[in-house]
Write a protein that holds these residues in place. Structure first.
Motif, PDB file in Angstrom:
ATOM      1  N   THR A  29       0.850  -1.189   0.000  1.00  0.00           N
ATOM      2  CA  THR A  29       0.000   0.000   0.000  1.00  0.00           C
ATOM      3  C   THR A  29       0.886   1.239   0.000  1.00  0.00           C
ATOM      4  N   TRP A  30       0.559   2.172  -0.877  1.00  0.00           N
ATOM      5  CA  TRP A  30       1.353   3.382  -1.095  1.00  0.00           C
ATOM      6  C   TRP A  30       0.528   4.624  -0.845  1.00  0.00           C
ATOM      7  N   LEU A  31       1.137   5.615  -0.212  1.00  0.00           N
ATOM      8  CA  LEU A  31       0.519   6.910   0.041  1.00  0.00           C
ATOM      9  C   LEU A  31       0.948   7.862  -1.068  1.00  0.00           C
ATOM     10  N   THR A  32      -0.023   8.514  -1.703  1.00  0.00           N
ATOM     11  CA  THR A  32       0.303   9.460  -2.772  1.00  0.00           C
ATOM     12  C   THR A  32       1.119  10.628  -2.207  1.00  0.00           C
ATOM     13  N   GLN A  33       1.786  11.349  -3.079  1.00  0.00           N
ATOM     14  CA  GLN A  33       2.653  12.447  -2.640  1.00  0.00           C
ATOM     15  C   GLN A  33       1.867  13.492  -1.852  1.00  0.00           C
ATOM     16  N   ALA A  34       0.634  13.776  -2.256  1.00  0.00           N
ATOM     17  CA  ALA A  34      -0.193  14.763  -1.552  1.00  0.00           C
ATOM     18  C   ALA A  34      -0.761  14.199  -0.249  1.00  0.00           C
ATOM     19  N   GLY A  35      -0.669  12.896  -0.059  1.00  0.00           N
ATOM     20  CA  GLY A  35      -1.182  12.279   1.159  1.00  0.00           C
ATOM     21  C   GLY A  35      -2.698  12.159   1.190  1.00  0.00           C
ATOM     22  N   ASP A  36      -3.339  12.319   0.033  1.00  0.00           N
ATOM     23  CA  ASP A  36      -4.798  12.292   0.009  1.00  0.00           C
ATOM     24  C   ASP A  36      -5.403  10.945  -0.373  1.00  0.00           C
ATOM     25  N   ALA A  37      -4.563   9.982  -0.744  1.00  0.00           N
ATOM     26  CA  ALA A  37      -5.078   8.659  -1.113  1.00  0.00           C
ATOM     27  C   ALA A  37      -4.015   7.601  -0.853  1.00  0.00           C
ATOM     28  N   ARG A  38      -4.498   6.381  -0.612  1.00  0.00           N
ATOM     29  CA  ARG A  38      -3.623   5.214  -0.523  1.00  0.00           C
ATOM     30  C   ARG A  38      -4.029   4.259  -1.631  1.00  0.00           C
ATOM     31  N   VAL A  39      -3.013   3.723  -2.292  1.00  0.00           N
ATOM     32  CA  VAL A  39      -3.216   2.835  -3.420  1.00  0.00           C
ATOM     33  C   VAL A  39      -2.570   1.493  -3.110  1.00  0.00           C
ATOM     34  N   LYS A  98      10.724  -1.624 -12.806  1.00  0.00           N
ATOM     35  CA  LYS A  98      10.049  -0.634 -13.648  1.00  0.00           C
ATOM     36  C   LYS A  98       8.877  -1.298 -14.360  1.00  0.00           C
ATOM     37  N   TRP A  99       7.789  -0.517 -14.530  1.00  0.00           N
ATOM     38  CA  TRP A  99       6.613  -0.991 -15.234  1.00  0.00           C
ATOM     39  C   TRP A  99       6.117   0.124 -16.138  1.00  0.00           C
ATOM     40  N   SER A 100       5.515  -0.256 -17.252  1.00  0.00           N
ATOM     41  CA  SER A 100       4.927   0.717 -18.176  1.00  0.00           C
ATOM     42  C   SER A 100       3.528   0.252 -18.544  1.00  0.00           C
ATOM     43  N   GLY A 101       2.647   1.200 -18.728  1.00  0.00           N
ATOM     44  CA  GLY A 101       1.271   0.907 -19.101  1.00  0.00           C
ATOM     45  C   GLY A 101       0.488   2.193 -19.130  1.00  0.00           C
ATOM     46  N   ASN A 117       8.403   3.418 -11.379  1.00  0.00           N
ATOM     47  CA  ASN A 117       9.762   2.991 -11.070  1.00  0.00           C
ATOM     48  C   ASN A 117       9.929   2.917  -9.561  1.00  0.00           C
ATOM     49  N   LEU A 118      10.276   1.744  -9.063  1.00  0.00           N
ATOM     50  CA  LEU A 118      10.566   1.573  -7.646  1.00  0.00           C
ATOM     51  C   LEU A 118      11.974   2.105  -7.421  1.00  0.00           C
ATOM     52  N   THR A 119      12.081   3.267  -6.773  1.00  0.00           N
ATOM     53  CA  THR A 119      13.377   3.925  -6.613  1.00  0.00           C
ATOM     54  C   THR A 119      14.053   3.592  -5.294  1.00  0.00           C
ATOM     55  N   GLY A 120      13.359   2.899  -4.434  1.00  0.00           N
ATOM     56  CA  GLY A 120      13.888   2.475  -3.140  1.00  0.00           C
ATOM     57  C   GLY A 120      12.865   1.561  -2.507  1.00  0.00           C
ATOM     58  N   ALA A 121      13.199   0.982  -1.387  1.00  0.00           N
ATOM     59  CA  ALA A 121      12.277   0.053  -0.727  1.00  0.00           C
ATOM     60  C   ALA A 121      10.954   0.731  -0.381  1.00  0.00           C
ATOM     61  N   ASP A 122      10.994   2.047  -0.121  1.00  0.00           N
ATOM     62  CA  ASP A 122       9.797   2.770   0.309  1.00  0.00           C
ATOM     63  C   ASP A 122       9.467   3.970  -0.566  1.00  0.00           C
ATOM     64  N   ALA A 123       9.955   3.973  -1.805  1.00  0.00           N
ATOM     65  CA  ALA A 123       9.710   5.098  -2.715  1.00  0.00           C
ATOM     66  C   ALA A 123       9.355   4.587  -4.110  1.00  0.00           C
ATOM     67  N   LEU A 124       8.251   5.089  -4.635  1.00  0.00           N
ATOM     68  CA  LEU A 124       7.755   4.680  -5.944  1.00  0.00           C
ATOM     69  C   LEU A 124       7.518   5.935  -6.772  1.00  0.00           C
ATOM     70  N   ARG A 125       8.207   6.061  -7.884  1.00  0.00           N
ATOM     71  CA  ARG A 125       8.029   7.197  -8.787  1.00  0.00           C
ATOM     72  C   ARG A 125       6.941   6.835  -9.787  1.00  0.00           C
ATOM     73  N   GLU A 137       4.950  12.076  -9.599  1.00  0.00           N
ATOM     74  CA  GLU A 137       5.135  12.282  -8.174  1.00  0.00           C
ATOM     75  C   GLU A 137       5.734  11.027  -7.571  1.00  0.00           C
ATOM     76  N   THR A 138       6.234  11.182  -6.362  1.00  0.00           N
ATOM     77  CA  THR A 138       6.817  10.050  -5.648  1.00  0.00           C
ATOM     78  C   THR A 138       5.876   9.638  -4.529  1.00  0.00           C
ATOM     79  N   TRP A 139       5.494   8.370  -4.554  1.00  0.00           N
ATOM     80  CA  TRP A 139       4.640   7.814  -3.502  1.00  0.00           C
ATOM     81  C   TRP A 139       5.521   7.136  -2.475  1.00  0.00           C
ATOM     82  N   THR A 140       5.062   7.111  -1.233  1.00  0.00           N
ATOM     83  CA  THR A 140       5.818   6.435  -0.166  1.00  0.00           C
ATOM     84  C   THR A 140       5.013   5.243   0.352  1.00  0.00           C
TER      85      THR A 140
END
Length: 144
Positions: A29-39, A98-101, A117-125, A137-140
């Motif tokens: 589960t990832w938190l969007t950069q704005a912190g307004d949604a979890r995906v 990395k994934w594309s779609g 792109n997974l840029t770290g264990a806890d960072a997703l671009r 944006e970068t999700w955490t």
């Protein structure tokens, strides 16, 4: 001979203890950069899928009802609840971590070419593109 054995042992120990870029996973589960949604991202066929599992503002203030995909130009889809809304489609591997779609943007009801792109264990671009113009944006990672 002993030197070779010691050197081989040191190299193997370093390789076993080293974190591998290939061992990282976008699943979770990832938190969007704005912190307004979890995906929530999970494996989907050979690629990944992602859907909204939490919103900071889950209710539509105008109607008092749960938020819907109201910006979608398709009237049938505009009634879909935001919680559970799929964001990724055709998101297939494009390299290590990395994934594309395509990604759906509920803020404007449009779908864009996307790279993740997974840029770290806890960072997703997460990027969306229109032609050569890309933004992102970068999700955490939410709660490990």
């Amino acid at each position: 001979m002993i030197f070779r054995f010691v050197a081989l042992t040191v190299i193997l120990a370093a390789l076993i203890g080293a974190p591998s870029a290939y061992a990282q996973s976008a699943e979770g589960t990832w938190l969007t950069q704005a912190g307004d949604a979890r995906v929530k991202i999970s494996k989907c066929g050979g690629g990944i899928c992602g859907h909204i599992v939490w919103l900071r503002e889950p209710m539509d203030t105008a109607t008092g009802q749960p938020a819907t995909d109201s910006k979608n130009p398709n009237p049938a889809l505009a009634r879909r609840p935001m919680i559970g809304l799929p964001l990724f489609s055709g998101m297939e591997p494009a390299g290590p971590n990395k994934w594309s779609g395509q990604i759906y943007n509920a803020d404007d009801g449009s779908t864009y070419a996307s790279n993740i792109n997974l840029t770290g264990a806890d960072a997703l671009r997460v990027e969306g593109c229109v032609g050569a113009l890309c933004g992102g944006e970068t999700w955490t990672r939410a709660g490990r």
